[in-house]
Every structure is written in structure tokens, then in C-alpha cells.
Design an enzyme around this catalytic site. Structure first.
Site, PDB file in Angstrom:
ATOM      1  N   ALA A   1       0.826  -1.206   0.000  1.00 16.76           N
ATOM      2  CA  ALA A   1       0.000   0.000   0.000  1.00 16.76           C
ATOM      3  C   ALA A   1       0.860   1.256   0.000  1.00 16.76           C
ATOM      4  CB  ALA A   1      -0.901   0.004   1.223  1.00 16.76           C
ATOM      5  N   HIS A   2       0.407   2.238  -0.707  1.00 18.89           N
ATOM      6  CA  HIS A   2       0.985   3.575  -0.672  1.00 18.89           C
ATOM      7  C   HIS A   2      -0.126   4.484  -0.184  1.00 18.89           C
ATOM      8  CE1 HIS A   2       4.888   3.148  -2.645  1.00 18.89           C
ATOM      9  NE2 HIS A   2       4.317   2.201  -3.359  1.00 18.89           N
TER      10      HIS A   2
END
Length: 88
Positions: free
Chosen positions: A27-28
Site C-alpha cells: 500500500a501507498h
């Protein structure tokens, strides 16, 4: 990490199972403090990164992106930060 022998069997075997067993995600986090115009109920900061209603506080990172970009967030974040820094 995956035990690929076990995962290939569970996921159906063959090359499709091997591909599925090796797929990973990460995830970013972005868009938690979205940028927008004054009066926008979803906006937290303006185009200068200033937090609406809080004097002297700016947010200039990936969290101000109004939407999650379809590319790596690193370069986009750098571009946003440099653009805001030029205006400060």
C-alpha cells in the site's frame, strides 16, 4: 513468504497457480488529507498545502492527493512538494 509448493497446489497448480502464489501487494497511503477548493466538504488543504481552518499548518505529502494516482506515488509526491515549495 510463501511456501510455493503448498500455494501452487491450493491455487490450482500449474503456471497459473505459481503466478498467483507469487503475487504480492503493498500500500501507498494517499488521499487521507485531500486537497480541494474552499467550501469543498471533502477538502482538508488548499492548493498551497494549507490546512483549512488551522493557521500556520501545511501538509505537503502524498496524503493531499485528491485521488490515488495510477503510478508510483514517489515521483508524484516530489512534484507536488516542489510545486508548493516554489509558491511558499
Amino acid at each position: 513468504m510463501f511456501d510455493t509448493t503448498y500455494d501452487v497446489v491450493i491455487l490450482g497448480g500449474g503456471s497459473a497457480g505459481a503466478v498467483l502464489a507469487s503475487v504480492d501487494s503493498y500500500a501507498h497511503p494517499t488521499s487521507t488529507v485531500p486537497m480541494g477548493a474552499e467550501g469543498d466538504p471533502g477538502a482538508v488543504v488548499d492548493a498551497q498545502g494549507r490546512v483549512w481552518g488551522v493557521e500556520g499548518l501545511r501538509v505537503v505529502d502524498a496524503s493531499i492527493m485528491p485521488e490515488i494516482p495510477s503510478i508510483a506515488t514517489n515521483v508524484t509526491t516530489i512534484m507536488i512538494a516542489e510545486a508548493i515549495a516554489r509558491r511558499v
